[in-house]
Write a protein that holds these residues in place. Sequence first.
Motif, PDB file in Angstrom:
ATOM      1  N   MET A  27      15.491   3.424  -1.631  1.00 27.95           N
ATOM      2  CA  MET A  27      15.117   2.245  -2.004  1.00 27.95           C
ATOM      3  C   MET A  27      13.942   1.746  -1.142  1.00 27.95           C
ATOM      4  O   MET A  27      12.867   0.849  -1.580  1.00 27.95           O
ATOM      5  N   LYS A  28      13.821   1.954   0.147  1.00 27.71           N
ATOM      6  CA  LYS A  28      12.784   1.580   1.051  1.00 27.71           C
ATOM      7  C   LYS A  28      11.532   2.167   0.836  1.00 27.71           C
ATOM      8  O   LYS A  28      10.501   1.404   0.261  1.00 27.71           O
ATOM      9  N   SER A  29      11.720   3.455   0.284  1.00 26.04           N
ATOM     10  CA  SER A  29      10.423   4.268  -0.182  1.00 26.04           C
ATOM     11  C   SER A  29       9.688   3.605  -1.483  1.00 26.04           C
ATOM     12  O   SER A  29       8.595   3.397  -1.505  1.00 26.04           O
ATOM     13  N   LEU A  30      10.669   3.246  -2.648  1.00 29.13           N
ATOM     14  CA  LEU A  30      10.236   2.743  -3.563  1.00 29.13           C
ATOM     15  C   LEU A  30       9.599   1.132  -3.354  1.00 29.13           C
ATOM     16  O   LEU A  30       8.442   0.808  -3.919  1.00 29.13           O
ATOM     17  N   ASP A  36       8.220   0.249  -0.429  1.00 36.58           N
ATOM     18  CA  ASP A  36       7.041   0.550   0.156  1.00 36.58           C
ATOM     19  C   ASP A  36       5.774   0.782  -0.536  1.00 36.58           C
ATOM     20  O   ASP A  36       4.636   0.444  -0.518  1.00 36.58           O
ATOM     21  N   ASP A  37       6.070   1.550  -1.840  1.00 31.94           N
ATOM     22  CA  ASP A  37       5.012   1.865  -2.658  1.00 31.94           C
ATOM     23  C   ASP A  37       4.975   0.863  -3.722  1.00 31.94           C
ATOM     24  O   ASP A  37       4.240   0.970  -4.670  1.00 31.94           O
ATOM     25  N   GLN A  38       5.421  -0.409  -3.765  1.00 25.04           N
ATOM     26  CA  GLN A  38       5.415  -1.462  -4.440  1.00 25.04           C
ATOM     27  C   GLN A  38       5.762  -1.127  -5.916  1.00 25.04           C
ATOM     28  O   GLN A  38       5.366  -1.639  -7.034  1.00 25.04           O
ATOM     29  N   GLN A  78       0.470   4.335 -11.666  1.00 29.16           N
ATOM     30  CA  GLN A  78       1.531   4.043 -10.383  1.00 29.16           C
ATOM     31  C   GLN A  78       2.903   4.669 -10.504  1.00 29.16           C
ATOM     32  O   GLN A  78       3.304   5.045  -9.570  1.00 29.16           O
ATOM     33  N   VAL A  79       3.361   4.829 -11.786  1.00 30.89           N
ATOM     34  CA  VAL A  79       4.534   5.444 -11.808  1.00 30.89           C
ATOM     35  C   VAL A  79       4.366   7.015 -11.519  1.00 30.89           C
ATOM     36  O   VAL A  79       5.205   7.455 -10.415  1.00 30.89           O
ATOM     37  N   ALA A  80       3.343   7.644 -11.814  1.00 32.86           N
ATOM     38  CA  ALA A  80       3.260   9.043 -11.229  1.00 32.86           C
ATOM     39  C   ALA A  80       2.983   9.063  -9.560  1.00 32.86           C
ATOM     40  O   ALA A  80       3.658   9.809  -9.029  1.00 32.86           O
ATOM     41  N   ALA A  81       2.390   8.187  -9.151  1.00 35.39           N
ATOM     42  CA  ALA A  81       2.050   8.095  -7.670  1.00 35.39           C
ATOM     43  C   ALA A  81       3.440   7.859  -6.799  1.00 35.39           C
ATOM     44  O   ALA A  81       3.532   8.498  -5.834  1.00 35.39           O
TER      45      ALA A  81
END
Length: 107
Positions: free
Chosen positions: A1-4, A6-8, A37-40
């Motif tokens: 969740m934090k990773s998501l 962080d990646d906005q 953005q989804v791919a990144a």
Amino acid sequence: MKSLDDDQAQDIVSIPLAGKSNIADHMVIAEGRSTRQVAAIAQKLAERVKQAGGTVRVEGLANADWVLIDAGDVIVHLFRPEVRSFYNLERMWAVDEEGETPAVAEA
């Protein structure tokens, strides 16, 4: 969740699957503003899981409209907004607006 976060990624929802399915313990649904953005987000999340010692399988990265990341006990679905609203996985798993699974799903 934090990773998501962080990646906005946007509109992040966690759905507990314990007692509903044996495929995973949790499902996370989020979206990116574009296929790029989804791919990144998917690539960074997969890399972070691998760095933490986990195994990960990624499906749908080529088109990046809907990317599925299978990290074992957690399955992550990343969508473009239009694709997310079309498939509406939250409704399929009976999640209300606050991201909570109601005790009794509507028939």
